[in-house]
Design a protein around this motif. Structure first.
Motif, PDB file in Angstrom:
ATOM      1  N   ARG A 227       1.315 -11.525  16.914  1.00  0.00           N
ATOM      2  CA  ARG A 227       1.641 -10.100  16.923  1.00  0.00           C
ATOM      3  C   ARG A 227       1.024  -9.388  15.714  1.00  0.00           C
ATOM      4  O   ARG A 227       0.488  -8.292  15.840  1.00  0.00           O
ATOM      5  N   HIS A 228       1.111 -10.031  14.539  1.00  0.00           N
ATOM      6  CA  HIS A 228       0.603  -9.417  13.307  1.00  0.00           C
ATOM      7  C   HIS A 228      -0.203 -10.453  12.511  1.00  0.00           C
ATOM      8  O   HIS A 228       0.293 -11.055  11.551  1.00  0.00           O
ATOM      9  N   PRO A 229      -1.465 -10.684  12.870  1.00  0.00           N
ATOM     10  CA  PRO A 229      -2.266 -11.716  12.204  1.00  0.00           C
ATOM     11  C   PRO A 229      -2.575 -11.425  10.745  1.00  0.00           C
ATOM     12  O   PRO A 229      -2.954 -12.333  10.000  1.00  0.00           O
ATOM     13  N   HIS A 230      -2.413 -10.173  10.306  1.00  0.00           N
ATOM     14  CA  HIS A 230      -2.764  -9.810   8.932  1.00  0.00           C
ATOM     15  C   HIS A 230      -1.715 -10.247   7.916  1.00  0.00           C
ATOM     16  O   HIS A 230      -1.977 -10.204   6.706  1.00  0.00           O
ATOM     17  N   LEU A 231      -0.554 -10.668   8.349  1.00  0.00           N
ATOM     18  CA  LEU A 231       0.518 -11.004   7.416  1.00  0.00           C
ATOM     19  C   LEU A 231       0.257 -12.331   6.703  1.00  0.00           C
ATOM     20  O   LEU A 231      -0.562 -13.139   7.141  1.00  0.00           O
ATOM     21  N   ASN A 232       0.999 -12.537   5.615  1.00  0.00           N
ATOM     22  CA  ASN A 232       0.817 -13.737   4.792  1.00  0.00           C
ATOM     23  C   ASN A 232       1.681 -14.869   5.361  1.00  0.00           C
ATOM     24  O   ASN A 232       2.663 -15.304   4.755  1.00  0.00           O
ATOM     25  N   HIS A 233       1.310 -15.350   6.542  1.00  0.00           N
ATOM     26  CA  HIS A 233       2.157 -16.279   7.284  1.00  0.00           C
ATOM     27  C   HIS A 233       2.314 -17.631   6.587  1.00  0.00           C
ATOM     28  O   HIS A 233       3.393 -18.228   6.623  1.00  0.00           O
ATOM     29  N   GLU A 234       1.264 -18.125   5.967  1.00  0.00           N
ATOM     30  CA  GLU A 234       1.346 -19.448   5.331  1.00  0.00           C
ATOM     31  C   GLU A 234       2.395 -19.462   4.229  1.00  0.00           C
ATOM     32  O   GLU A 234       3.237 -20.371   4.167  1.00  0.00           O
ATOM     33  N   ARG A 235       2.350 -18.447   3.373  1.00  0.00           N
ATOM     34  CA  ARG A 235       3.305 -18.403   2.271  1.00  0.00           C
ATOM     35  C   ARG A 235       4.707 -18.017   2.761  1.00  0.00           C
ATOM     36  O   ARG A 235       5.708 -18.467   2.195  1.00  0.00           O
ATOM     37  N   ALA A 236       4.766 -17.197   3.800  1.00  0.00           N
ATOM     38  CA  ALA A 236       6.071 -16.876   4.381  1.00  0.00           C
ATOM     39  C   ALA A 236       6.729 -18.126   4.959  1.00  0.00           C
ATOM     40  O   ALA A 236       7.947 -18.309   4.846  1.00  0.00           O
ATOM     41  N   ARG A 237       5.945 -19.005   5.554  1.00  0.00           N
ATOM     42  CA  ARG A 237       6.494 -20.258   6.065  1.00  0.00           C
ATOM     43  C   ARG A 237       7.010 -21.138   4.926  1.00  0.00           C
ATOM     44  O   ARG A 237       8.058 -21.796   5.062  1.00  0.00           O
ATOM     45  N   GLN A 238       6.320 -21.137   3.797  1.00  0.00           N
ATOM     46  CA  GLN A 238       6.786 -21.918   2.653  1.00  0.00           C
ATOM     47  C   GLN A 238       8.151 -21.418   2.182  1.00  0.00           C
ATOM     48  O   GLN A 238       9.030 -22.214   1.844  1.00  0.00           O
ATOM     49  N   TRP A 239       8.314 -20.103   2.135  1.00  0.00           N
ATOM     50  CA  TRP A 239       9.610 -19.514   1.768  1.00  0.00           C
ATOM     51  C   TRP A 239      10.680 -19.899   2.777  1.00  0.00           C
ATOM     52  O   TRP A 239      11.778 -20.327   2.409  1.00  0.00           O
ATOM     53  N   HIS A 240      10.386 -19.750   4.047  1.00  0.00           N
ATOM     54  CA  HIS A 240      11.292 -20.086   5.146  1.00  0.00           C
ATOM     55  C   HIS A 240      11.755 -21.534   5.044  1.00  0.00           C
ATOM     56  O   HIS A 240      12.953 -21.830   5.121  1.00  0.00           O
ATOM     57  N   GLU A 241      10.803 -22.440   4.833  1.00  0.00           N
ATOM     58  CA  GLU A 241      11.133 -23.871   4.779  1.00  0.00           C
ATOM     59  C   GLU A 241      11.849 -24.227   3.486  1.00  0.00           C
ATOM     60  O   GLU A 241      12.719 -25.119   3.482  1.00  0.00           O
ATOM     61  N   TRP A 242      11.532 -23.540   2.383  1.00  0.00           N
ATOM     62  CA  TRP A 242      12.225 -23.806   1.119  1.00  0.00           C
ATOM     63  C   TRP A 242      13.696 -23.414   1.228  1.00  0.00           C
ATOM     64  O   TRP A 242      14.573 -24.139   0.754  1.00  0.00           O
ATOM     65  N   LEU A 243      13.983 -22.268   1.857  1.00  0.00           N
ATOM     66  CA  LEU A 243      15.373 -21.845   2.036  1.00  0.00           C
ATOM     67  C   LEU A 243      16.189 -22.890   2.780  1.00  0.00           C
ATOM     68  O   LEU A 243      17.375 -23.084   2.505  1.00  0.00           O
ATOM     69  N   LEU A 244      15.543 -23.568   3.741  1.00  0.00           N
ATOM     70  CA  LEU A 244      16.226 -24.548   4.578  1.00  0.00           C
ATOM     71  C   LEU A 244      16.229 -25.942   3.976  1.00  0.00           C
ATOM     72  O   LEU A 244      16.939 -26.826   4.462  1.00  0.00           O
ATOM     73  N   SER A 245      15.453 -26.130   2.922  1.00  0.00           N
ATOM     74  CA  SER A 245      15.342 -27.453   2.296  1.00  0.00           C
ATOM     75  C   SER A 245      16.583 -27.762   1.463  1.00  0.00           C
ATOM     76  O   SER A 245      17.392 -26.881   1.162  1.00  0.00           O
ATOM     77  N   GLU A 246      16.712 -29.011   1.075  1.00  0.00           N
ATOM     78  CA  GLU A 246      17.840 -29.405   0.222  1.00  0.00           C
ATOM     79  C   GLU A 246      17.827 -28.624  -1.086  1.00  0.00           C
ATOM     80  O   GLU A 246      18.881 -28.201  -1.591  1.00  0.00           O
ATOM     81  N   THR A 247      16.626 -28.391  -1.642  1.00  0.00           N
ATOM     82  CA  THR A 247      16.512 -27.645  -2.896  1.00  0.00           C
ATOM     83  C   THR A 247      16.973 -26.202  -2.727  1.00  0.00           C
ATOM     84  O   THR A 247      17.736 -25.674  -3.542  1.00  0.00           O
ATOM     85  N   GLY A 248      16.503 -25.551  -1.671  1.00  0.00           N
ATOM     86  CA  GLY A 248      16.888 -24.162  -1.431  1.00  0.00           C
ATOM     87  C   GLY A 248      18.364 -24.014  -1.124  1.00  0.00           C
ATOM     88  O   GLY A 248      19.044 -23.109  -1.634  1.00  0.00           O
ATOM     89  N   GLN A 249      18.883 -24.906  -0.302  1.00  0.00           N
ATOM     90  CA  GLN A 249      20.302 -24.858   0.047  1.00  0.00           C
ATOM     91  C   GLN A 249      21.180 -25.101  -1.184  1.00  0.00           C
ATOM     92  O   GLN A 249      22.219 -24.460  -1.359  1.00  0.00           O
ATOM     93  N   SER A 250      20.726 -25.982  -2.048  1.00  0.00           N
ATOM     94  CA  SER A 250      21.474 -26.254  -3.276  1.00  0.00           C
ATOM     95  C   SER A 250      21.458 -25.039  -4.200  1.00  0.00           C
ATOM     96  O   SER A 250      22.474 -24.716  -4.832  1.00  0.00           O
ATOM     97  N   ALA A 251      20.320 -24.341  -4.269  1.00  0.00           N
ATOM     98  CA  ALA A 251      20.223 -23.144  -5.112  1.00  0.00           C
ATOM     99  C   ALA A 251      21.178 -22.069  -4.616  1.00  0.00           C
ATOM    100  O   ALA A 251      21.848 -21.387  -5.412  1.00  0.00           O
TER     101      ALA A 251
END
Length: 268
Positions: A227-251
């Motif tokens: 839908r929006h190829p211009h967005l920073n999808h790679e880094r947005a995925r890193q944020w998304h996955e960090w939130l769900l990771s043990e480290t992000g959940q612990s924070a």
């Protein structure tokens, strides 16, 4: 020949700009006022940035406005609290994934003397029926935020369409709505995090809480690259996955304010 060269140069410039957008070392996140005003992002974003080198620039708005920004492709990532709207957003093709990241709850706040006697209500529907029956002042955000959407569903479940002078839809954020409730000695529905961070309480206090209907989950969404190829999808995925990771959940779990945990990670 000259016209062909011009089109080639324009095309190369567009590719360069697209590449710059993909390569930038930050993402823009549309999220709710509760996550920003509670101090949660000031606590967890530096930890994410230290681990990844990626900054997160937050636009704190109501959930409805956050959806609008994401639909237009004006933000890279989305973290909001309206599961019904989030699922519809995915089904419409604007996002490819929605995951529960954390939760807290909504609380019904009002003046300490509790003129509608909501403190003795059996459930939140009964509490709202008591307020409407007493025509006691009630302030609503009225701004299509996640809190406002939840409030509307609760009124509907209680069989009430609130209207009249006792019901004030303000069209503003949670902080201003709480300020108005404090000035009017009015009832108000708030997310717990914003209430804990709120200082101008005057005579207000929590009068009803604990109903399962007041559960308040927050979701992180991966926006659609198609839908929006211009967005920073790679880094947005890193944020998304960090939130769900043990480290992000612990924070998230470690963040407290005034000795109280404001958000509970989905891993709990």
């Amino acid at each position: 020949m000259i016209r062909s060269v011009c089109w080639i140069l324009i095309g190369l410039a567009a590719l360069t700009l697209a590449g710059t957008a993909q390569a930038r070392d930050y993402i823009t996140l549309a999220s709710t006022t509760s996550t920003e005003q509670s101090g949660l992002f000031q606590h967890i974003i530096p930890k994410f940035s230290e681990a990844t080198g990626i900054d997160v620039r937050v636009i704190a708005v109501g959930t409805g406005q956050a959806f609008a920004l994401a639909r237009r492709g004006d933000v890279d990532s989305l973290l909001v609290h309206d599961p019904v709207g989030e699922r519809a957003f995915v089904e419409a093709g604007y996002a490819v994934e929605r995951r529960d990241v954390m939760y807290n709850d909504f609380v019904l706040i009002g003046p300490a003397d509790d003129p509608a006697d909501v403190g003795h209500a059996d459930d939140i529907a009964d509490a709202l029926q008591r307020i409407a029956g007493a025509r006691a002042p009630f302030t609503s955000r009225g701004d299509d935020s996640g809190t406002h959407r939840a409030e509307q569903r609760l009124w509907q479940a209680a069989g009430i369409a609130p209207s009249g002078r006792w019901y004030r839809a303000l069209g503003g954020g949670m902080g201003p709505t709480l300020n108005t409730a404090a000035a009017m000695d009015a009832y108000v529905l708030s997310d717990r995090a914003t209430w804990v961070a709120f200082d101008n309480r005057q005579r207000l206090e929590i009068l009803f809480q604990g109903d399962e209907a007041l559960h308040n989950p927050y979701g992180t969404l991966l926006l659609s690259a198609e839908r929006h190829p211009h967005l920073n999808h790679e880094r947005a995925r890193q944020w998304h996955e960090w939130l769900l990771s043990e480290t992000g959940q612990s924070a998230i779990a470690r963040y407290t304010l005034r000795g109280e945990r404001l958000f509970f990670p989905n891993a709990d």
